[in-house]
Each structure stands twice: as C-alpha cells, then as structure tokens.
Design a protein around this motif. Structure first.
Motif, PDB file in Angstrom:
ATOM      1  N   ASP A   1       0.841  -1.204   0.000  1.00 33.34           N
ATOM      2  CA  ASP A   1       0.000   0.000   0.000  1.00 33.34           C
ATOM      3  C   ASP A   1       0.872   1.248   0.000  1.00 33.34           C
ATOM      4  OD1 ASP A   1      -1.982  -1.833   0.322  1.00 33.34           O
ATOM      5  OD2 ASP A   1      -2.697  -1.081   2.265  1.00 33.34           O
ATOM      6  N   GLY A   2       0.533   2.201  -0.832  1.00 36.75           N
ATOM      7  CA  GLY A   2       1.191   3.510  -0.781  1.00 36.75           C
ATOM      8  C   GLY A   2       2.443   3.638  -1.631  1.00 36.75           C
ATOM      9  N   VAL A   3       2.937   2.524  -2.157  1.00 37.77           N
ATOM     10  CA  VAL A   3       4.159   2.629  -2.984  1.00 37.77           C
ATOM     11  C   VAL A   3       3.840   3.370  -4.290  1.00 37.77           C
ATOM     12  CG1 VAL A   3       5.889   1.296  -4.279  1.00 37.77           C
ATOM     13  CG2 VAL A   3       5.294   0.669  -1.932  1.00 37.77           C
ATOM     14  N   VAL A   4       2.636   3.138  -4.820  1.00 37.94           N
ATOM     15  CA  VAL A   4       2.187   3.884  -6.004  1.00 37.94           C
ATOM     16  C   VAL A   4       0.809   4.468  -5.702  1.00 37.94           C
ATOM     17  CG1 VAL A   4       1.451   3.687  -8.415  1.00 37.94           C
ATOM     18  CG2 VAL A   4       3.474   2.442  -7.630  1.00 37.94           C
ATOM     19  N   ASN A   5       0.667   5.775  -5.790  1.00 35.63           N
ATOM     20  CA  ASN A   5      -0.636   6.431  -5.651  1.00 35.63           C
ATOM     21  C   ASN A   5      -0.865   7.289  -6.892  1.00 35.63           C
ATOM     22  OD1 ASN A   5      -1.202   5.506  -2.948  1.00 35.63           O
ATOM     23  ND2 ASN A   5       0.302   6.966  -2.216  1.00 35.63           N
ATOM     24  N   VAL A   6      -2.128   7.402  -7.313  1.00 39.23           N
ATOM     25  CA  VAL A   6      -2.420   8.193  -8.523  1.00 39.23           C
ATOM     26  C   VAL A   6      -3.389   9.320  -8.173  1.00 39.23           C
ATOM     27  CG1 VAL A   6      -3.198   8.130 -10.921  1.00 39.23           C
ATOM     28  CG2 VAL A   6      -2.205   6.076  -9.900  1.00 39.23           C
ATOM     29  N   ILE A   7      -2.987  10.544  -8.504  1.00 48.29           N
ATOM     30  CA  ILE A   7      -3.886  11.697  -8.350  1.00 48.29           C
ATOM     31  C   ILE A   7      -4.128  12.302  -9.733  1.00 48.29           C
ATOM     32  CG2 ILE A   7      -3.261  12.186  -5.957  1.00 48.29           C
ATOM     33  CD1 ILE A   7      -1.378  14.385  -6.943  1.00 48.29           C
ATOM     34  N   HIS A   8      -5.192  13.092  -9.831  1.00 49.46           N
ATOM     35  CA  HIS A   8      -5.592  13.595 -11.147  1.00 49.46           C
ATOM     36  C   HIS A   8      -5.707  15.107 -11.162  1.00 49.46           C
ATOM     37  CE1 HIS A   8      -6.539   9.609 -12.625  1.00 49.46           C
ATOM     38  NE2 HIS A   8      -7.279   9.385 -11.562  1.00 49.46           N
ATOM     39  N   GLY A   9      -5.768  15.612 -12.396  1.00 52.82           N
ATOM     40  CA  GLY A   9      -6.073  17.025 -12.589  1.00 52.82           C
ATOM     41  C   GLY A   9      -5.086  17.683 -13.515  1.00 52.82           C
ATOM     42  N   ALA A  10      -5.227  19.006 -13.610  1.00 58.66           N
ATOM     43  CA  ALA A  10      -4.373  19.769 -14.511  1.00 58.66           C
ATOM     44  C   ALA A  10      -3.439  20.661 -13.681  1.00 58.66           C
ATOM     45  CB  ALA A  10      -5.252  20.564 -15.473  1.00 58.66           C
ATOM     46  N   LYS A  11      -3.405  21.953 -13.981  1.00 58.68           N
ATOM     47  CA  LYS A  11      -2.386  22.817 -13.387  1.00 58.68           C
ATOM     48  C   LYS A  11      -2.423  22.831 -11.847  1.00 58.68           C
ATOM     49  CE  LYS A  11      -0.163  27.238 -13.914  1.00 58.68           C
ATOM     50  NZ  LYS A  11       0.101  28.384 -14.762  1.00 58.68           N
ATOM     51  N   GLN A  12      -3.626  22.780 -11.296  1.00 53.37           N
ATOM     52  CA  GLN A  12      -3.748  22.790  -9.823  1.00 53.37           C
ATOM     53  C   GLN A  12      -2.993  21.609  -9.199  1.00 53.37           C
ATOM     54  OE1 GLN A  12      -7.902  23.138  -8.677  1.00 53.37           O
ATOM     55  NE2 GLN A  12      -7.445  22.257  -6.666  1.00 53.37           N
ATOM     56  N   THR A  13      -3.096  20.460  -9.824  1.00 61.91           N
ATOM     57  CA  THR A  13      -2.420  19.258  -9.315  1.00 61.91           C
ATOM     58  C   THR A  13      -0.912  19.397  -9.511  1.00 61.91           C
ATOM     59  OG1 THR A  13      -4.368  18.064 -10.032  1.00 61.91           O
ATOM     60  CG2 THR A  13      -2.463  16.723  -9.408  1.00 61.91           C
ATOM     61  N   VAL A  14      -0.523  19.949 -10.659  1.00 68.78           N
ATOM     62  CA  VAL A  14       0.911  20.143 -10.929  1.00 68.78           C
ATOM     63  C   VAL A  14       1.480  21.109  -9.874  1.00 68.78           C
ATOM     64  CG1 VAL A  14       2.569  21.089 -12.592  1.00 68.78           C
ATOM     65  CG2 VAL A  14       0.700  19.613 -13.383  1.00 68.78           C
ATOM     66  N   ASN A  15       0.773  22.179  -9.590  1.00 67.68           N
ATOM     67  CA  ASN A  15       1.256  23.131  -8.579  1.00 67.68           C
ATOM     68  C   ASN A  15       1.367  22.479  -7.206  1.00 67.68           C
ATOM     69  OD1 ASN A  15       1.608  25.225 -10.323  1.00 67.68           O
ATOM     70  ND2 ASN A  15      -0.368  26.195  -9.905  1.00 67.68           N
ATOM     71  N   PHE A  16       0.388  21.646  -6.881  1.00 70.46           N
ATOM     72  CA  PHE A  16       0.466  20.933  -5.595  1.00 70.46           C
ATOM     73  C   PHE A  16       1.760  20.118  -5.523  1.00 70.46           C
ATOM     74  CE2 PHE A  16       0.101  16.915  -3.418  1.00 70.46           C
ATOM     75  CZ  PHE A  16      -0.177  17.334  -2.122  1.00 70.46           C
ATOM     76  N   ILE A  17       2.035  19.376  -6.598  1.00 75.09           N
ATOM     77  CA  ILE A  17       3.238  18.519  -6.616  1.00 75.09           C
ATOM     78  C   ILE A  17       4.497  19.383  -6.476  1.00 75.09           C
ATOM     79  CG2 ILE A  17       4.650  17.057  -8.165  1.00 75.09           C
ATOM     80  CD1 ILE A  17       1.961  15.878  -9.209  1.00 75.09           C
ATOM     81  N   LEU A  18       4.512  20.510  -7.187  1.00 78.08           N
ATOM     82  CA  LEU A  18       5.721  21.343  -7.193  1.00 78.08           C
ATOM     83  C   LEU A  18       5.962  22.005  -5.834  1.00 78.08           C
ATOM     84  CD1 LEU A  18       5.275  23.033 -10.684  1.00 78.08           C
ATOM     85  CD2 LEU A  18       6.746  21.103 -10.097  1.00 78.08           C
ATOM     86  N   ASP A  19       4.882  22.251  -5.090  1.00 78.72           N
ATOM     87  CA  ASP A  19       5.023  22.996  -3.823  1.00 78.72           C
ATOM     88  C   ASP A  19       5.041  22.098  -2.591  1.00 78.72           C
ATOM     89  OD1 ASP A  19       5.030  25.242  -5.376  1.00 78.72           O
ATOM     90  OD2 ASP A  19       2.936  25.774  -4.998  1.00 78.72           O
ATOM     91  N   GLU A  20       4.719  20.841  -2.746  1.00 79.92           N
ATOM     92  CA  GLU A  20       4.640  19.920  -1.588  1.00 79.92           C
ATOM     93  C   GLU A  20       6.061  19.525  -1.174  1.00 79.92           C
ATOM     94  OE1 GLU A  20       4.452  17.666   1.189  1.00 79.92           O
ATOM     95  OE2 GLU A  20       2.342  18.012   0.624  1.00 79.92           O
TER      96      GLU A  20
END
Ligand code: NAD
Length: 514
Positions: free
Chosen positions: A208-227
């Motif tokens: 569990d948790g080794v691969v997780n999938v999230i969706h979306g466009a720029k909002q999701t990309v920004n989340f990834i870049l800022d997390e």
C-alpha cells in the motif's frame, strides 16, 4: 467477450475515473471534473476528477508512510515484484492498448507499441540489483571508501497525453525499484492506461502507498511542485508547461527532469536507399497522427532528392485515416477539437506566408458516419517552407510534414543546428563516412542513421537536448541515468586500524590520505 472496449461505440453508462491510494480505487469527492471524449467520435468516455487538496495530501501521506518499509525491503524482493508487474503488463497488453485507442485515439497496433516501449523499461528495471550497486576502493592503508545509491523518498511523475502507458512507465518502475514511493499524475486527457498500471502494481504485490495516482491539470501540478515531502519530479510534456515546472520545482529545492517539445528533421542524401527513406519518413511523420515527440516532422532534401517529393506524396496518400479500432487504420484522429483547430490554423499560416500545400489534410472525414464528429486531420505535406515561417518555428504535433530544400549536407546541418529544439534527427545515406561526419556535427541529442525514430531502448537513456529538455538535460529518463535521478549517493569512508589505539598526537592538518 473482451472486458475492454473494442469499438468506438457510445458508452451507455459513463463511469467517472477514480483515484488510487493505498492500493484501492476511490471515487473523488471533488465537484470539478474534466470531461474526456473519444477523439474519434467526441462521445463522452469518462470524467476525470480534479483531485481535491485533501486527496492530494492524503496521497502524499500514504506514500510517505509507505517509504521506510519499502526502502527496507531487499532489492531482490523489489525485483520479484517487478518481475510480476512485467508479467501482468504482458497479460494485460491488449486491454491497455484498447484503453489507449479509446482515450487517446491512436491505432490499436500503435497503442500496443506504446505499451511495449513502457514494458521494456520495466523489464530493464529488473536489473536493479546490478544497477544499484555502489563502488568500493581501498583509498589508503586500513581505509576504504564505498558508495551507496539510496532512494530519495516520495517522488512524482507528471505525464503527457501522447503515450499514456509508455511515459508513466519511463518513471514508475525505475523510481520504485530504487526504493522510492511514487505519486503519479497521468494526463487528464487520457489517464486510463495509468489506472490499469496502478491496478497491476497492486496485483503484483506492491505494498500500500508505494504507487498512488492523483488527477487534474495545473492545480495538481502546482500541488506537486510545492509539496515539500515530494523530493523529485519527472515531467514530460510541452515547453510551455515544462519550463514552468522546471523553474518552480527547482526553486522549491526539488530534483526536476523535464522532457519537452521537438522539431525533428530528416536530412536525405542522393546516395540513400530511396525506398527506405520514403517508407521511414511517411511512417514517422504521420504515425500516431504526428503526435510523437520523436515524429519526423521536417524533411531537408539535399541536392536532387527534392525530385522525390511526388513519390513521397503518393505514398502518404495511401495511408488510411480511420478510427483506431478499425483494422485498416494507419492513423487515427488528433487528441481534441482544439488541437485540430490549432493544426489547421498552422497549415493555413504556412499558406499565408508563402509555402505550398501539396497534400492537404484539412477537412478530412472518414467514410464511416460514426466518425463524423471526430478530430480528423489527414496527412498534410507542405513544401517551400522557410525557417522564418510559424509552421517551422512552432511544434505542430499533428500529421503535417514540412519540406525544405538545400544544396549540400553542410547547409542541411547548419539549418538543423539553427533550430532551437534538439530532440531527434535522422540522416538517410548509404555512406558511412557521411553519416559519421553528420553524427559529429549535428547538435540534436538522438541521431538516427537510416532509422526514422531513434528512441533509445531502456538499456540506454532518452537524450534529447537544447530546448527539448529543461535545465540542459542534466538528468535523463531511464537507463543508468534514470537510476541516478531517483537515487542519492552516500559515500562512506571507514578506517579499521590497529595503530589507532597507540597514536599519541591529534592530526590537525587536513587529512590527505597520502
Ligand atoms: P502538456 O504540457 O499540455 O501536458 C503535460 C502535463 O503537464 C500534463 O500532465 C498536464 O496536466 C500538465 N500541464 C499542462 N499545462 C500545464 C500548465 N500550464 N501548467 C502546469 N502543468 C500543465 O503536454 P501534452 O500536450 O500532454 O503532450 C504533448 C507535448 O509533450 C508535446 O510538446 C511533445 O513534444 C511533448 N513530449 C515530449 C516528450 C519527450 O520525451 N521530449 C515525450 C512525449 C511528449
């Protein structure tokens, strides 16, 4: 009956795409969805959620929780799971390809190639026990230095629409077998193949948790870049998005690798095998409706080879443009009505700027009425193109081939090197010395000699350069450099000397181990 689509028929009950956390598919709590239409019909296939902030944070929590135990598993255990994933991808090859044809539009045969090129990366990743080995040297008497390749922690991959299976698989197997846990963000335009891959990871036994999938466009990309808990980001897509991703991710202290757009040229010399040249260029310009970052979108005719144009056009005319599930289809539709409009507008701009359209795919429609509303552009060939034209400066990403004429190979090399992109290039010649000279002088990072789409296999690495990568391409996808991207080195220097017990003075000068 196959439990996956085999036609472009309208889907009666449309199911929203779930997200994937802790090895389970979940419906999103969002109220914001991105409608995904079959490019061949524009029928609704699914709705892709814009993952909520809470869901995205939960995915990172899950990956963070999974990391210590995953890293603590032996590399041989991770290799066993990867063997199983490889076997499952093979078993689900047709299903993956069918999903790609439905959501992305490419032909079934081409979609199978999409899966295989990703599968090969997973197969090569099974060599991790060898690839993850460190180095050791006795650097001085009683002293040795050794290196370890350790995982980074939670890493993320942001993917484009054009290879829904291959590009997630450029990252996922390499990152996870190296001991990282992963947040995957597939393209919001065709996430289905990535969802099947997630299911196969679960079936292969990934914890569990080794691969997780999230969706979306720029909002999701920004989340990834800022997390801050996400340590590295692999991005593949356009320059517009990728240069931004590289800048923001790097500013936030992350490792970022970003493969971007392209304008790939073929230089054709009079001594080449004409048949190979024509077949290769027609296949590589129009296959996948030109929506490949390694599509050969520009021919540079050297000397008299410009007389071969009519034969090239005749060959392109034989291609069948049809729904990707149709047995005779050579190319399918482009991804969206917006993409079709953009491609047609670039064709018109070429005409306005003085180029000549010798094969015009605008307004094309397959005979079958079911496809009347699809995003069709037929093979298009434009001659008398000059480097100043918009059609030459911009990546078209459609079934459009530009043709330029030069007198000598050196002129061809100068022209190609003046282009800001450097993904791929091909030369067609039967002369070894000519090919060798071209190889040395040409700047593009992936060179084909009588080979139209020289995408390196995964024992090598994907080595585009110039504006086709961000950050100067310091790190590249898959192969040994892929392992380097997803690991950090720890260097240990150890001394085990009996003389330590009897030494009487502290060494205050910088130790040099001479
Ligand atoms: P894209 O840039 O539109 O999308 C790629 C990813 O970025 C998607 O996940 C998307 O959600 C996200 N995104 C889109 N716009 C964004 C923005 N403004 N800010 C932040 N994130 C954004 O690319 P695409 O149309 O899906 O893919 C086609 C492009 O990808 C072409 O330019 C092609 O050459 C390139 N590509 C390059 C390679 C390579 O290896 N060089 C391989 C495949 C595709």
């Amino acid at each position: 009956m196959a439990s996956y689509p085999t036609t472009h028929a309208k889907i009666e009950t449309v199911v929203d795409t779930p997200w994937f956390i802790d090895n389970a598919f979940k419906p999103s709590e969002t109220t914001e969805f991105i409608a995904l239409h079959d490019p061949a019909t524009n029928n609704l296939v699914t709705r892709v959620p814009q993952s909520t902030d809470a869901e995205m944070r939960a995915a990172v929590d899950s990956a963070q929780r999974a990391f210590p135990a995953w890293w603590a598993t032996s590399v041989l255990h991770r290799q066993q799971l990867m063997f199983r994933l490889v076997a499952l991808i093979r078993e689900n090859w047709d299903r993956l390809a069918a999903n790609i044809t439905l959501e992305q539009g490419k032909t079934l045969a081409d979609a199978k190639g999409d899966v295989l090129r990703g599968l090969q990366v997973a197969e090569a990743a099974c060599g991790a026990p060898e690839l993850l080995k460190g180095e050791v040297l006795e650097v001085a008497k009683d002293m040795e230095t050794r290196t370890y390749k350790e995982p980074l922690g939670v890493v993320a991959a942001i993917c484009p629409f054009n290879f829904p299976a291959m590009i997630p698989l450029w990252s996922l197997p390499v990152a996870t077998i190296a001991g990282n846990t992963m947040i995957l963000k597939p393209s919001e335009r065709d996430p289905g193949a990535a969802m099947i891959i997630a299911e196969l990871c679960q079936k292969a036994g990934f914890p569990d948790g080794v691969v997780n999938v999230i969706h979306g466009a720029k909002q999701t990309v920004n989340f990834i870049l800022d997390e801050p808990r996400i340590k590295a980001v692999s991005f593949v897509g356009s320059n517009q998005a990728g240069e931004y991703v590289f800048a923001r991710g790097s500013a936030n202290g992350k490792r970022v690798q970003a493969n971007l757009g392209a304008k790939n040229h073929a230089a054709v010399l009079p001594d080449c095998n004409k048949n190979n040249f024509i077949k290769s260029v027609v296949g590589a310009a129009f296959g996948a409706a030109g929506q490949r970052c390694m599509a050969l979108s520009t021919v540079v005719f050297v000397g008299g080879t410009k007389d071969w144009l009519p034969e090239l056009v005749d060959n392109a005319k034989t291609l069948q443009v049809n729904g990707g599930f149709e047995a005779d289809a050579d190319l399918g539709p482009v991804i969206s009505p917006q993409s079709k409009a953009r491609i047609e507008e670039l064709i018109a701009s070429a005409e306005d700027e003085g180029a000549k359209i010798v094969l015009d795919g605008r307004g094309f429609k397959p005979a079958n009425e079911d496809y009347a509303k699809g995003n069709w552009v037929g093979p298009t060939i434009i001659t008398e193109v000059t480097p100043k034209m918009r059609c030459y400066r911009e990546e078209i990403f459609g079934p459009v081939l530009l043709c330029l004429n030069v007198a000598t190979l050196d002129e061809a090399i100068d022209l190609i090197n003046d282009n800001e992109y450097g993904n791929g290039v091909a030369i067609f010649t039967s002369s070894g010395p000519t090919a060798e000279s071209f190889r040395r002088k040409i700047e593009a990072g992936q060179v084909g000699i009588n080979v139209p789409i020289p995408v390196p296999l995964p024992m090598f690495s994907f080595t585009g350069n110039k504006r086709s990568v961000a950050g100067g391409g310091a790190t590249t996808f898959y192969g040994r450099p892929g392992i380097s991207f997803y690991t950090q080195q720890k260097t240990v220097t150890a001394k085990w000397a009996e003389s330590d017990a009897i030494s009487t003075r502290a060494e205050v000068a910088m130790p040099t181990q001479q």
